[in-house]
Design a protein around this motif. Structure first.
Motif, PDB file in Angstrom:
ATOM      1  N   ARG A 101      36.555 -67.983  14.235  1.00 38.31           N
ATOM      2  CA  ARG A 101      35.742 -66.763  14.347  1.00 38.31           C
ATOM      3  C   ARG A 101      35.640 -66.320  15.802  1.00 38.31           C
ATOM      4  N   TYR A 102      35.874 -65.028  16.022  1.00 39.48           N
ATOM      5  CA  TYR A 102      35.681 -64.445  17.350  1.00 39.48           C
ATOM      6  C   TYR A 102      34.252 -63.933  17.471  1.00 39.48           C
ATOM      7  N   ALA A 103      33.688 -64.058  18.645  1.00 38.65           N
ATOM      8  CA  ALA A 103      32.385 -63.446  18.907  1.00 38.65           C
ATOM      9  C   ALA A 103      32.610 -61.982  19.252  1.00 38.65           C
ATOM     10  N   SER A 140      42.403 -71.547  12.888  1.00 41.97           N
ATOM     11  CA  SER A 140      43.250 -70.475  12.360  1.00 41.97           C
ATOM     12  C   SER A 140      42.350 -69.537  11.549  1.00 41.97           C
ATOM     13  N   TYR A 141      42.836 -68.357  11.265  1.00 44.57           N
ATOM     14  CA  TYR A 141      42.013 -67.392  10.522  1.00 44.57           C
ATOM     15  C   TYR A 141      42.895 -66.407   9.767  1.00 44.57           C
ATOM     16  N   ASP A 142      42.313 -65.797   8.749  1.00 42.56           N
ATOM     17  CA  ASP A 142      43.029 -64.771   7.990  1.00 42.56           C
ATOM     18  C   ASP A 142      42.921 -63.436   8.710  1.00 42.56           C
ATOM     19  N   ARG A 147      47.841 -65.116   7.676  1.00 43.73           N
ATOM     20  CA  ARG A 147      47.146 -66.211   8.339  1.00 43.73           C
ATOM     21  C   ARG A 147      47.622 -66.333   9.782  1.00 43.73           C
ATOM     22  N   ARG A 148      46.673 -66.318  10.715  1.00 45.23           N
ATOM     23  CA  ARG A 148      47.030 -66.535  12.118  1.00 45.23           C
ATOM     24  C   ARG A 148      46.954 -68.024  12.438  1.00 45.23           C
ATOM     25  N   THR A 149      47.996 -68.506  13.047  1.00 47.56           N
ATOM     26  CA  THR A 149      48.018 -69.885  13.515  1.00 47.56           C
ATOM     27  C   THR A 149      47.082 -70.009  14.730  1.00 47.56           C
ATOM     28  N   PRO A 150      46.564 -71.197  15.034  1.00 48.51           N
ATOM     29  CA  PRO A 150      45.714 -71.310  16.225  1.00 48.51           C
ATOM     30  C   PRO A 150      46.423 -70.780  17.473  1.00 48.51           C
ATOM     31  N   HIS A 151      45.685 -70.012  18.264  1.00 45.51           N
ATOM     32  CA  HIS A 151      46.284 -69.413  19.460  1.00 45.51           C
ATOM     33  C   HIS A 151      45.187 -69.017  20.431  1.00 45.51           C
ATOM     34  N   ILE A 152      45.543 -68.860  21.669  1.00 44.87           N
ATOM     35  CA  ILE A 152      44.646 -68.340  22.701  1.00 44.87           C
ATOM     36  C   ILE A 152      45.310 -67.111  23.308  1.00 44.87           C
ATOM     37  N   HIS A 153      44.558 -66.018  23.372  1.00 50.13           N
ATOM     38  CA  HIS A 153      45.085 -64.782  23.961  1.00 50.13           C
ATOM     39  C   HIS A 153      44.949 -64.833  25.482  1.00 50.13           C
ATOM     40  N   PHE A 154      45.944 -64.333  26.167  1.00 47.58           N
ATOM     41  CA  PHE A 154      45.929 -64.248  27.635  1.00 47.58           C
ATOM     42  C   PHE A 154      46.335 -62.842  28.079  1.00 47.58           C
TER      43      PHE A 154
HETATM   44 FE   LIG Z   1      43.710 -63.752  17.829  1.00 48.94          FE
END
Ligand SMILES: [Fe+2]
Length: 212
Positions: A101-103, A140-142, A147-154
């Motif tokens: 979950r994103y804040a 991960s999230y839908d 389905r998005r695999t675990p990731h960190i945005h930069f």
């Molecule tokens: Fe994302």
């Protein structure tokens, strides 16, 4: 005669993009590092700068509890394509919490927020191009694209190139393989996958290569 191979990214959006352009130069040939693959910004970049954005995303000031989830350390360097460090590069990064979950008000996920998780950091590479964060491994999230695999945005701002990228985790090969954005990177996907420390599975390394 030497050659400089220019990434298609160099000319992204131009008619030269797909040409795999090779310029002849007179210079001696050198081995280039592949530029880090670019990804879409996505919908969850913070709407306004969060109150706290230091390199440790697992502790918030005044909180007695650390963020939930697997604490990981990610270190890396920002380099140019010749391997020279890029000092002073700005790295803004944001990610989902351990539950995926994103804040962010646009996140429709029903997974719970973690009030102890920072979720965002804004750091600068040092004189050797080095950077480091301590964070929680994202869940991960839908999403509308699956389905998005675990990731960190930069969002990385170097000297002459700004790159939006995503860091992926090598142990998530199955989820990575099913992720639309990861698959879309094609042969460049490897530039977005961190290297896991063989002695400490909570440590990763990820070098970011930008045009210098
Ligand atoms: Fe994302």
């Amino acid at each position: 005669m030497g050659q400089i191979h220019l990434s298609r990214r160099t000319f992204a959006g131009t008619g030269l993009a797909s040409a795999g352009l090779v310029l002849a130069t007179g210079a001696r040939a050198f081995a280039e590092r592949p530029l880090t693959a670019e990804s879409p910004l996505g919908p969850f970049f913070p709407l306004s700068p969060p109150a706290e954005s230091d390199a440790d995303l697992t502790w918030l000031k005044g909180h007695s509890k650390r963020a939930s989830g697997q604490v990981i350390e990610v270190t890396g360097r920002v380099l140019d394509e010749k391997g020279n460090p890029i000092a002073g590069a700005r790295l803004d990064l944001w990610q989902a919490n351990a539950a995926g979950r994103y804040a962010h008000p646009s996140d429709p996920a029903v997974a719970p927020l973690d009030p102890d998780f920072q979720g965002f950091a804004s750091i600068v590479s040092d004189s050797k191009g080095d950077w480091r964060i301590v964070t929680i491994k994202p869940g991960s999230y839908d999403s509308p694209i699956g389905r998005r695999t675990p990731h960190i945005h930069f969002d990385i701002r170097g000297k002459i190139q700004r790159n939006i990228a995503q860091l992926y985790f090598p142990e998530e090969a199955k989820l990575n393989a099913g992720d639309m954005l990861y698959k879309g990177l094609g042969s460049e996907a490897g530039t977005s996958v961190a290297v896991r420390n063989t002695n400490d599975p909570n440590k990763y390394n990820w070098d970011i290569v930008l045009m210098g």
